[in-house]
Design a protein around this motif. Structure first.
Motif, mmCIF file in Angstrom:
data_model
loop_
_atom_site.group_PDB
_atom_site.id
_atom_site.type_symbol
_atom_site.label_atom_id
_atom_site.label_comp_id
_atom_site.label_asym_id
_atom_site.label_seq_id
_atom_site.Cartn_x
_atom_site.Cartn_y
_atom_site.Cartn_z
ATOM 1 N N GLU A 161 0.827 -1.201 0.000
ATOM 2 C CA GLU A 161 0.000 0.000 0.000
ATOM 3 C C GLU A 161 0.867 1.259 0.000
ATOM 4 O O GLU A 161 0.575 2.230 -0.698
ATOM 5 C CB GLU A 161 -0.920 -0.008 1.218
ATOM 6 N N ARG A 182 2.255 1.756 -3.467
ATOM 7 C CA ARG A 182 1.269 2.321 -4.393
ATOM 8 C C ARG A 182 1.040 3.808 -4.119
ATOM 9 O O ARG A 182 0.857 4.598 -5.052
ATOM 10 C CB ARG A 182 -0.051 1.539 -4.273
ATOM 11 N N ALA A 202 8.801 4.128 -4.839
ATOM 12 C CA ALA A 202 7.885 3.171 -5.456
ATOM 13 C C ALA A 202 8.647 2.015 -6.087
ATOM 14 O O ALA A 202 8.272 0.838 -5.915
ATOM 15 C CB ALA A 202 7.029 3.885 -6.501
ATOM 16 N N GLN A 224 -1.516 -4.769 -12.229
ATOM 17 C CA GLN A 224 -1.378 -3.322 -12.114
ATOM 18 C C GLN A 224 -0.099 -2.943 -11.369
ATOM 19 O O GLN A 224 0.550 -1.942 -11.695
ATOM 20 C CB GLN A 224 -2.598 -2.741 -11.405
ATOM 21 N N ASP A 225 0.280 -3.753 -10.376
ATOM 22 C CA ASP A 225 1.526 -3.484 -9.662
ATOM 23 C C ASP A 225 2.735 -3.632 -10.591
ATOM 24 O O ASP A 225 3.674 -2.841 -10.527
ATOM 25 C CB ASP A 225 1.680 -4.426 -8.474
ATOM 26 N N TYR A 280 3.875 5.714 -5.521
ATOM 27 C CA TYR A 280 3.696 5.812 -6.977
ATOM 28 C C TYR A 280 2.748 6.952 -7.324
ATOM 29 O O TYR A 280 3.027 7.759 -8.226
ATOM 30 C CB TYR A 280 3.168 4.488 -7.521
ATOM 31 N N GLU A 281 1.640 7.043 -6.622
ATOM 32 C CA GLU A 281 0.666 8.098 -6.895
ATOM 33 C C GLU A 281 1.248 9.481 -6.616
ATOM 34 O O GLU A 281 0.892 10.456 -7.282
ATOM 35 C CB GLU A 281 -0.597 7.887 -6.062
ATOM 36 N N ARG A 318 2.887 -0.561 -12.552
ATOM 37 C CA ARG A 318 3.482 0.534 -11.774
ATOM 38 C C ARG A 318 4.995 0.381 -11.691
ATOM 39 O O ARG A 318 5.738 1.374 -11.827
ATOM 40 C CB ARG A 318 2.874 0.554 -10.372
#
Length: 541
Positions: free
Chosen positions: A8, A11, A22, A37-38, A14-15, A41
């Motif tokens: 978490e 992520r 990240a 999705q990971d 990353y955002e 990323r």
């Protein structure tokens, strides 16, 4: 819970575009804990940290995870990114293979989906790399339509940017620049993904540089610099941004700072997986070293640029001219002008070509090229090209004995270069204006213009230009030398042969030999070396 918490946090990093955090967290995690999705990323973070191989591996895992989950459309999106990264790395065959796989997968998808637009992007890029601009332009329109239809900011930015570049290469520069600016709207609003945003930023600034739109280039370079600084650890785009900063610094007369910035750009490219991109930075450095009179450093820069597949023209031809290699400079210019080019890339050659042609006595061809440059400048509506066209015409008019018209052109050039804060170019045009005024009999005004130019060159560190204007400010002719004999002596001191002197001054070799004999007699010397020494001692070289 510890693993879940770590993921978490990765992520969230990353955002927040904290790419180092990240990447470290996602790459340290067990593969079994990461979903498709990971892996996507991780691929993005790896790309933005310059880890291209890790990016490719993560994308392959993401693609497989989507396929295993029966998520065909998502797998196609990842396949698109793989094709683009591989194409960018020069692996065109493998990239084309991924495009083929994506197209095959899309055959299983009913209806129209935005991924069909994504798959068009690598196809368009292959056409651009091949110089097939008409085909690329049609695909760019289609990509833009996909972006609008699906409200997809990435496709819209890419499509508009590509359309703009293609319009520019077709000679429709104002229309093209308008689309390039429109492409930046989504980026300025934060709607475009980081990788696409970086590419569009650099493409826009590159386009501005290609047509000498220095004002717009400086504005967007400042924006790109801020965008990069907001993402610590970012590696891609930093080299290109350094090149753009160096180019703007050079135009503004900060030559040493520009050279330092260009050195940083070269170092970044050599440390990355795209070293070939260092060619442009080296060519720009060569131009600045040539202006500053460090011809050996300029030659080294140009040679290195050539080694990376970048042709540093017309700067190299101007270097040959400065070294007395008149024939080589002229041959290069004739070859460059004979090669078919789009209007944008041809415009980059014209001002330098005029300079070489005038130095070798090809005045009529120089005038034709100056007129062509003026026509392109009118069509492009770019201030710097207009300034260069007025400057080229002033030089030609001086060569044909039309000082009144030359003075008018030179004044226009001075005003335009001043509006762009380009001191070196302003000073060069002041020299032209000073020469024209002197030929018109207004010696006091001529001395004022030449004096200002000399002080500017001195402050900039443009030693060759300063020496040239000093000869005009102090046109002494020691030992009873005539003006023509001084011209011959200067060329002897620059290392030119009799044949090269003859070509430069539009004389026969027999006439040059006669001038040399008279020079030796007046100076009381018996060799070219001694004559050259006299020239240096008396400020004639």
């Amino acid at each position: 819970m510890g693993l879940v918490d770590d993921l978490e946090r990765a992520r969230e990093a990353y955002e927040r575009r904290e790419w180092v955090a990240a990447y470290d967290a996602l790459s340290d995690a067990d593969d079994s804990a990461l979903d498709a999705q990971d892996f996507g990323r991780l691929a993005t973070a790896a790309y933005l940290l310059g880890r291209q191989n890790d990016c490719v591996q993560a994308l392959q895992r993401a693609h497989k995870a989507h396929i295993d989950a029966g998520e065909t459309v998502q797998a196609v999106r990842i396949g698109f990114w793989l094709s683009m990264v591989l194409l960018e790395n020069g692996e065109s065959a493998v990239g084309a293979g991924w495009v083929g796989r994506c197209q095959r997968l899309l055959e299983q998808v009913p209806g129209d989906v935005v991924e069909r637009g994504y798959v068009l992007l690598p196809v368009m890029m292959r056409h651009i790399y091949a110089g097939e601009f008409e085909l690329a332009s049609k695909l760019a329109v289609e990509i833009t339509e996909y972006g609008r239809r699906f409200s997809n900011a990435d496709l819209l930015a890419q499509g508009l940017n590509a359309q703009g570049r293609m319009l520019m290469y077709a000679g429709r520069v104002p229309e093209g620049m308008s689309l390039l600016d429109e492409a930046m709207i989504g980026i300025s609003m934060g709607e475009v993904s980081p990788i696409i945003a970086g590419h569009v930023y650099c493409s826009l600034i590159e386009a501005c540089q290609e047509v000498s739109d220095y004002g717009r280039a400086a504005e967007w370079t400042r924006a790109l610099t801020g965008w990069i600084e907001d993402q610590p650890g970012l590696v891609p785009f930093t080299g290109q941004c350094a090149i753009h900063r160096g180019q703007i610094m050079g135009i503004r007369g900060a030559f040493r700072a520009a050279l330092e910035e260009l050195d940083r750009a070269v170092a970044r490219y050599l440390d990355s997986e795209t070293p070939a991109a260092a060619g442009l930075a080296l060519a720009e450095a060569g131009n600045l070293h040539r202006i500053c009179g460090d011809l050996d450093a300029a030659e080294t820069d140009y040679e290195r640029a050539t080694g990376f597949g970048y042709e540093p023209q017309p700067g190299l031809a101007l270097l040959w001219l400065a070294r007395g290699r008149t024939a080589a400079a002229t041959n290069a210019v004739h070859r460059l002008l004979a090669e078919p080019r789009d209007p944008v890339h041809r415009s980059q050659l014209l001002a330098g070509s005029v300079e070489v042609l005038l130095a070798t006595g090809e005045v009529e061809e120089a005038r034709a090229i100056a007129d062509e440059l003026a026509a392109i400048a009118d069509a492009f509506r770019c201030t710097a090209l207009s300034a260069a066209a007025h400057q080229a015409r002033a030089s030609c008019l001086l060569s044909t004995g039309e000082p009144g018209a030359a003075a008018l052109e030179a004044r226009n050039a001075v005003a335009l270069w001043r509006s762009l804060d380009a001191p070196y170019d302003v000073a060069r045009c002041q020299v032209l204006l000073g020469r024209a005024l002197r030929n018109l009999g207004d010696d006091d005004s001529a001395v004022a213009e030449l004096g200002q130019a000399r002080r500017m060159f001195q402050g900039l560190g443009a030693a060759p230009a300063e020496r040239d204007v000093l000869r005009l400010v102090q046109p002494s002719r020691p030992a009873g030398l005539t003006e023509r004999e001084v011209e011959v002596l200067r060329l002897v001191a620059s290392g030119r042969s009799n044949s090269e002197i003859a070509a430069a001054l539009v004389l026969s070799e027999k006439t040059v030999a006669r001038h040399l004999s008279n020079i030796y007699t007046k100076l009381g010397v018996a060799s070219r070396t001694a004559a050259a020494a006299f020239a240096f001692e008396n400020g004639l070289a």
